[in-house]
Design a protein around this motif. Structure first.
Motif, PDB file in Angstrom:
ATOM      1  N   ASP A 213      46.382  44.291  41.749  1.00 26.62           N
ATOM      2  CA  ASP A 213      47.699  44.428  41.498  1.00 26.62           C
ATOM      3  C   ASP A 213      47.936  45.885  41.007  1.00 26.62           C
ATOM      4  O   ASP A 213      49.349  45.942  40.923  1.00 26.62           O
TER       5      ASP A 213
ATOM      6  N   ARG B 194      49.646  45.246  47.591  1.00 26.41           N
ATOM      7  CA  ARG B 194      48.433  45.220  46.859  1.00 26.41           C
ATOM      8  C   ARG B 194      47.240  45.340  47.576  1.00 26.41           C
ATOM      9  O   ARG B 194      47.134  45.208  48.541  1.00 26.41           O
TER      10      ARG B 194
ATOM     11  N   THR C 263      37.276  33.994  44.772  1.00 25.47           N
ATOM     12  CA  THR C 263      38.125  34.728  45.469  1.00 25.47           C
ATOM     13  C   THR C 263      38.915  33.271  45.909  1.00 25.47           C
ATOM     14  O   THR C 263      38.539  32.382  46.604  1.00 25.47           O
TER      15      THR C 263
ATOM     16  N   PRO D  78      40.433  42.325  46.299  1.00 27.09           N
ATOM     17  CA  PRO D  78      39.350  42.516  45.692  1.00 27.09           C
ATOM     18  C   PRO D  78      38.165  42.714  46.095  1.00 27.09           C
ATOM     19  O   PRO D  78      38.109  42.555  47.467  1.00 27.09           O
TER      20      PRO D  78
ATOM     21  N   ASP E 233      40.832  34.889  36.495  1.00 25.68           N
ATOM     22  CA  ASP E 233      39.983  35.659  37.242  1.00 25.68           C
ATOM     23  C   ASP E 233      40.034  35.134  38.742  1.00 25.68           C
ATOM     24  O   ASP E 233      38.810  34.978  39.239  1.00 25.68           O
ATOM     25  N   LYS E 234      40.996  34.501  39.218  1.00 28.29           N
ATOM     26  CA  LYS E 234      41.072  34.341  40.799  1.00 28.29           C
ATOM     27  C   LYS E 234      42.037  34.850  41.534  1.00 28.29           C
ATOM     28  O   LYS E 234      42.943  35.000  41.121  1.00 28.29           O
ATOM     29  N   TRP E 235      41.539  35.508  42.681  1.00 28.16           N
ATOM     30  CA  TRP E 235      42.509  36.479  43.323  1.00 28.16           C
ATOM     31  C   TRP E 235      42.372  36.258  44.612  1.00 28.16           C
ATOM     32  O   TRP E 235      41.154  36.117  45.299  1.00 28.16           O
TER      33      TRP E 235
ATOM     34  N   TYR F 107      52.038  32.699  38.200  1.00 29.98           N
ATOM     35  CA  TYR F 107      51.279  33.044  39.424  1.00 29.98           C
ATOM     36  C   TYR F 107      52.318  32.135  40.291  1.00 29.98           C
ATOM     37  O   TYR F 107      52.037  32.791  41.629  1.00 29.98           O
TER      38      TYR F 107
ATOM     39  N   PRO G 178      36.149  39.569  41.442  1.00 31.88           N
ATOM     40  CA  PRO G 178      36.534  38.316  40.614  1.00 31.88           C
ATOM     41  C   PRO G 178      35.575  37.353  40.653  1.00 31.88           C
ATOM     42  O   PRO G 178      34.471  37.268  41.422  1.00 31.88           O
TER      43      PRO G 178
ATOM     44  N   GLY H 191      45.583  40.121  46.872  1.00 31.26           N
ATOM     45  CA  GLY H 191      45.798  40.765  45.670  1.00 31.26           C
ATOM     46  C   GLY H 191      46.786  39.927  44.849  1.00 31.26           C
ATOM     47  O   GLY H 191      46.917  40.558  43.574  1.00 31.26           O
ATOM     48  N   TYR H 192      47.030  38.721  44.811  1.00 30.20           N
ATOM     49  CA  TYR H 192      47.871  38.132  44.030  1.00 30.20           C
ATOM     50  C   TYR H 192      46.774  37.095  43.466  1.00 30.20           C
ATOM     51  O   TYR H 192      45.774  36.606  43.931  1.00 30.20           O
ATOM     52  N   GLN H 193      47.056  36.747  42.227  1.00 32.85           N
ATOM     53  CA  GLN H 193      46.331  35.997  41.239  1.00 32.85           C
ATOM     54  C   GLN H 193      46.897  34.564  41.318  1.00 32.85           C
ATOM     55  O   GLN H 193      47.904  34.139  41.356  1.00 32.85           O
TER      56      GLN H 193
END
Length: 400
Positions: free
Chosen positions: A66, A105, A140, A108, A227-229, A171, A137, A221-223
């Motif tokens: 991001d 964004r 995913t 990852p 640590d999950k993208w 989120y 991450p 690119g959003y969470q």
């Protein structure tokens, strides 16, 4: 007076002659236009290059998806910027003055190449190329647009379903702001979270038949959690079919089916027998899907073999209305009770020919309203968006 030697006299004459010849070398008093005007000579030089700054800097690793990418020309004029990931995805951006800024964004676990073309302060093109890598991450995050490409009933909401929980309100809020729905004809509706995995867009009232619906979910690119993208965008569509609705009166043991507001069928049924675990739930449900043949096994709802109430039976013409095991299906064994007594374990029993008709003429998304039971249908037990009033549903939005 000293005498002069013959050798000295010769040298003096030679020097004098040379001076005379030098002064008349052009043959006239005008200067040679091709002669250099001074002792030094000029040489051609390359114009200084443009000075370019890129952030993240070339060679960077663990860049968060991001983060913004910026390209700034400190000296010179910006011509063009391209940012391409190792999978071929391109990041778009906008230019203001001599600065380019990314507008979306990044994926990852991806290497990105930034190529910049700029003109130097005194002309001449400069091309700069740098690379950096985004964060890898722990998870995913994946998701899907449910019923994409389908023709559905008038009660079907737009549904974006995540494979794991979107754990935090911030989120959910960011994702909801990124996604969009377009309808034709224009339809009033609202996003809401049925739970922390299901983001749905419900119209204020049941859809108008024939409505076209387009869904866009550009959420790379959003969470979605620690640590999950998300690593993919998604889009989809669905079409609203004819307006068919059914009502099941649990107390009077009857189902009626209407099409376009007119009753077209009426069937005797037998619903769930009284009891905490067997009584059929009341509420506005929506057809989830259909399965021609299946084996119904009570162990899937926690009643194992050998326990009271255990069953395992093959059924036909199954129309699912909840995730908790409620179906409308053929039940030749209970025909004698249909229309008079509730004897099932929670499903709606119908005679084989009646069940076949309902199966054939049902679409996912058809509303089925159940009345006459004290056991209330909970929204998360199925597609439960119509269990909310319009005002209540709007409060399900993370932006409310």
């Amino acid at each position: 007076m000293k005498g002069t030697t013959p050798a000295a006299t010769v040298v003096g004459l030679l020097v004098t002659a040379a001076l005379v010849l030098t002064g008349c070398s052009s043959g006239s008093g005008s200067p040679d236009p091709n002669a250099s005007s001074g002792a030094s000579t000029s040489t051609s030089t390359t114009p200084p290059p443009a000075e370019i700054e890129v952030d993240p800097a070339g060679g960077s690793g663990d860049v968060m998806p991001d983060e913004k990418i910026t390209v700034h020309v400190v000296r010179g004029d910006l011509d063009d910027v391209t940012v391409v990931g190792s999978g071929g995805d391109e990041i778009e951006g906008t230019v203001q003055g001599q600065t380019w800024t990314s507008g979306s964004r990044m994926k990852p676990s991806t290497e990105y190449t930034v190529t910049t073309t700029a003109e130097g302060p005194e002309g001449g093109a400069t091309t700069d190329k740098t690379t950096f890598t985004t964060h890898d991450p722990d998870v995913t995050a994946t998701y899907g647009i449910v019923y994409n490409g389908h023709t559905v009933g008038v009660g079907m909401p737009v549904s974006i379903q995540f494979d794991s929980a979107v754990t935090d309100e911030k989120y959910r809020r960011a994702i909801e702001q990124a996604v969009s729905v377009e309808t034709s004809p224009r339809t009033e509706g609202s996003w809401g979270w049925l739970d922390n995995r299901q983001l749905m867009w419900r119209p204020k009232d049941f859809w108008t038949p024939g409505t076209s619906v387009t869904i866009n979910a550009p959420i790379t690119g959003y969470q979605t959690g620690e640590d999950k993208w998300v690593a993919e965008d998604a889009s989809g569509s669905m079409t609203i079919g004819r307006r068919q609705m059914a009502t099941v009166d649990i107390a009077t043991h009857e189902m009626t089916v209407s099409r376009g507001g007119q009753t077209i069928k009426s069937f005797p049924v037998s619903s769930g027998k009284p009891g905490k675990e067997t009584e059929t739930r009341s509420g506005m449900k929506v057809v989830i899907g259909k399965q021609r043949e299946m084996t119904m096994d009570s162990s899937t709802i926690g009643i194992d073999k050998g326990e009271k109430g255990y069953y395992k039976v093959d059924t036909d013409y199954n129309v699912r209305v909840t995730w908790t095991g409620e179906f409308v299906h053929s039940a030749p064994w209970s025909v004698g009770a249909q229309g008079s007594t509730n004897v099932s374990h929670g499903c709606v029993n119908m005679a084989p020919q009646n069940a076949k008709w309902f199966y054939k003429h049902s679409l996912a998304g058809d509303p089925v309203n159940f009345t006459g039971s004290d056991r209330e249908f909970k929204p998360t037990e199925g597609i439960g968006v119509w269990q909310f009033s319009w005002a209540q549903w709007q409060q399900q939005s993370a932006l409310a």
